[in-house]
Design a protein around this motif. Structure first.
Motif, PDB file in Angstrom:
ATOM      1  N   GLY A  81      43.111  -4.941   5.517  1.00  0.00           N
ATOM      2  CA  GLY A  81      41.970  -5.396   4.747  1.00  0.00           C
ATOM      3  C   GLY A  81      40.656  -5.020   5.397  1.00  0.00           C
ATOM      4  O   GLY A  81      40.545  -3.971   6.044  1.00  0.00           O
ATOM      5  N   ALA A  82      39.652  -5.890   5.235  1.00  0.00           N
ATOM      6  CA  ALA A  82      38.317  -5.623   5.770  1.00  0.00           C
ATOM      7  C   ALA A  82      37.693  -6.922   6.241  1.00  0.00           C
ATOM      8  O   ALA A  82      38.076  -8.015   5.794  1.00  0.00           O
ATOM      9  CB  ALA A  82      37.440  -4.966   4.710  1.00  0.00           C
ATOM     10  N   TYR A  83      36.708  -6.805   7.140  1.00  0.00           N
ATOM     11  CA  TYR A  83      36.123  -8.000   7.743  1.00  0.00           C
ATOM     12  C   TYR A  83      34.628  -7.802   7.955  1.00  0.00           C
ATOM     13  O   TYR A  83      34.177  -6.751   8.419  1.00  0.00           O
ATOM     14  CB  TYR A  83      36.800  -8.293   9.087  1.00  0.00           C
ATOM     15  CG  TYR A  83      36.550  -9.693   9.593  1.00  0.00           C
ATOM     16  CD1 TYR A  83      37.427 -10.727   9.298  1.00  0.00           C
ATOM     17  CD2 TYR A  83      35.421  -9.984  10.354  1.00  0.00           C
ATOM     18  CE1 TYR A  83      37.198 -12.022   9.753  1.00  0.00           C
ATOM     19  CE2 TYR A  83      35.181 -11.274  10.806  1.00  0.00           C
ATOM     20  CZ  TYR A  83      36.070 -12.284  10.507  1.00  0.00           C
ATOM     21  OH  TYR A  83      35.833 -13.561  10.944  1.00  0.00           O
ATOM     22  N   ASP A  84      33.869  -8.848   7.599  1.00  0.00           N
ATOM     23  CA  ASP A  84      32.427  -8.892   7.814  1.00  0.00           C
ATOM     24  C   ASP A  84      32.178  -9.769   9.045  1.00  0.00           C
ATOM     25  O   ASP A  84      32.309 -10.988   8.996  1.00  0.00           O
ATOM     26  CB  ASP A  84      31.758  -9.491   6.576  1.00  0.00           C
ATOM     27  CG  ASP A  84      30.253  -9.701   6.745  1.00  0.00           C
ATOM     28  OD1 ASP A  84      29.732  -9.494   7.860  1.00  0.00           O
ATOM     29  OD2 ASP A  84      29.606 -10.082   5.758  1.00  0.00           O
ATOM     30  N   PHE A  85      31.831  -9.141  10.177  1.00  0.00           N
ATOM     31  CA  PHE A  85      31.678  -9.878  11.432  1.00  0.00           C
ATOM     32  C   PHE A  85      30.473 -10.808  11.420  1.00  0.00           C
ATOM     33  O   PHE A  85      30.519 -11.904  11.982  1.00  0.00           O
ATOM     34  CB  PHE A  85      31.565  -8.892  12.604  1.00  0.00           C
ATOM     35  CG  PHE A  85      32.784  -8.030  12.766  1.00  0.00           C
ATOM     36  CD1 PHE A  85      33.972  -8.558  13.219  1.00  0.00           C
ATOM     37  CD2 PHE A  85      32.746  -6.680  12.431  1.00  0.00           C
ATOM     38  CE1 PHE A  85      35.109  -7.768  13.358  1.00  0.00           C
ATOM     39  CE2 PHE A  85      33.863  -5.882  12.559  1.00  0.00           C
ATOM     40  CZ  PHE A  85      35.044  -6.425  13.027  1.00  0.00           C
ATOM     41  N   ARG A  86      29.401 -10.405  10.780  1.00  0.00           N
ATOM     42  CA  ARG A  86      28.204 -11.245  10.764  1.00  0.00           C
ATOM     43  C   ARG A  86      28.402 -12.466   9.871  1.00  0.00           C
ATOM     44  O   ARG A  86      27.988 -13.567  10.211  1.00  0.00           O
ATOM     45  CB  ARG A  86      27.001 -10.427  10.307  1.00  0.00           C
ATOM     46  CG  ARG A  86      26.607  -9.342  11.319  1.00  0.00           C
ATOM     47  CD  ARG A  86      25.542  -8.424  10.772  1.00  0.00           C
ATOM     48  NE  ARG A  86      25.267  -7.317  11.680  1.00  0.00           N
ATOM     49  CZ  ARG A  86      24.605  -6.216  11.346  1.00  0.00           C
ATOM     50  NH1 ARG A  86      24.132  -6.086  10.114  1.00  0.00           N
ATOM     51  NH2 ARG A  86      24.414  -5.250  12.219  1.00  0.00           N
ATOM     52  N   GLY A  87      29.035 -12.264   8.722  1.00  0.00           N
ATOM     53  CA  GLY A  87      29.282 -13.382   7.821  1.00  0.00           C
ATOM     54  C   GLY A  87      30.547 -14.143   8.145  1.00  0.00           C
ATOM     55  O   GLY A  87      30.806 -15.190   7.559  1.00  0.00           O
TER      56      GLY A  87
END
Length: 279
Positions: A81-87
């Motif tokens: 999948g994918a990941y938003d590190f800041r959010g």
């Protein structure tokens, strides 16, 4: 005389060009060499700063693998999948292993990762197919390092803040990208103290819930200090047998800066009934 001056001027320009090329190449080489020197001189400090490099990167795609021994057989659960590190938001599709006959034991589980929470769809065990299960990660004895079948990428990197011992093993490649290889041990309690917010609560839970708070790891960082591959070994106590179970979790990060859109479920879509225990 004019010809001679023109030849001298052209020669000077050519020499200056060669000098510039040599300087650029040399500076790049010096930069990489200095990074290697810093990594070798203070690998613990380098690793403890890795989570900040991911926050600077913003987001990435990810692949995960979780291996464990059960019933004398080693099984692997895979996620992508994918990941938003800041959010601190991510979405993974987790695929459980097939049964001995080769048939899938479960449809893929969709997981949404959010600050302090894990949402799972197709959880099975009596949960309606159109409903989500919500779990507060701080209530999990492993802080969601194991429960979801895929380690939250930011929490996994956050464990590196608790690095106590580490060795720089030199340069290698991960998926064609030049990286620096480190091997060491992190302490979950120390990582929790260095973390903040939901990550701190999750790591505190893991430090208390695992059989040991010490986490051996192999970490591969690129020249920007970002984690490209992280392999960690966790140990928890099997509730049925009371014996420690080792789980090896591998997280791959790539395509930094990728667009990540995660829509969390509405309250009406979250299952609130009893969840049956798996056999």
């Amino acid at each position: 005389m004019a010809k001679r001056q023109r030849r001298q001027r052209d020669g000077a320009v050519f020499a200056a060009g060669l000098l510039l090329c040599a300087c650029v190449s040399g500076c790049a080489g010096v930069g990489a060499a200095s990074e290697d020197t810093r990594a070798a001189d203070d690998p613990v400090r380098t690793l403890r700063h890795a989570p900040e490099a991911l926050l600077s990167a913003g987001s990435s795609q990810t692949r995960t693998a979780m291996e464990m021994a059960t019933g004398g057989t080693r099984v692997t659960i895979r996620g992508e999948g994918a990941y938003d590190f800041r959010g601190q938001l991510g979405q993974l599709t987790v695929v459980l292993p097939t049964d001995p006959a080769g048939a899938p034991e479960h449809v893929p589980i969709v997981e949404l990762l959010a600050p302090g929470a894990l949402f799972m769809k197709h959880r099975g065990a009596g949960v309606p197919a159109d409903k989500w299960v919500r779990v507060a990660t701080a209530t999990l004895s492993d802080g969601n390092l194991v429960t979801g079948g895929a380690t939250d990428p930011l929490v996994a990197a956050g464990v590196l803040r608790g690095t106590r011992r580490a060795t720089y093993l030199g340069r290698t490649e991960v998926a064609g990208v030049a990286v620096r290889h480190f091997r060491g041990t992190a302490d979950l309690a120390l990582a929790a103290r260095a973390a903040s917010g939901a990550d701190r609560a999750a790591l505190r839970a893991a430090a208390k819930g695992f059989a040991t708070a010490q986490v051996p790891f192999d970490a591969y960082l690129d020249d920007q200090g970002r984690v490209r591959k992280l392999r960690q070994s966790f140990s928890f106590v099997n509730g049925r047998s009371g014996s420690p179970v080792a789980v090896d979790s591998t997280t791959l990060l790539f395509a930094f800066g990728t667009r990540v859109t995660v829509t969390l479920p509405h309250a009406r879509d979250i299952y609130t009934g009893r969840i049956a225990e798996a056999n």
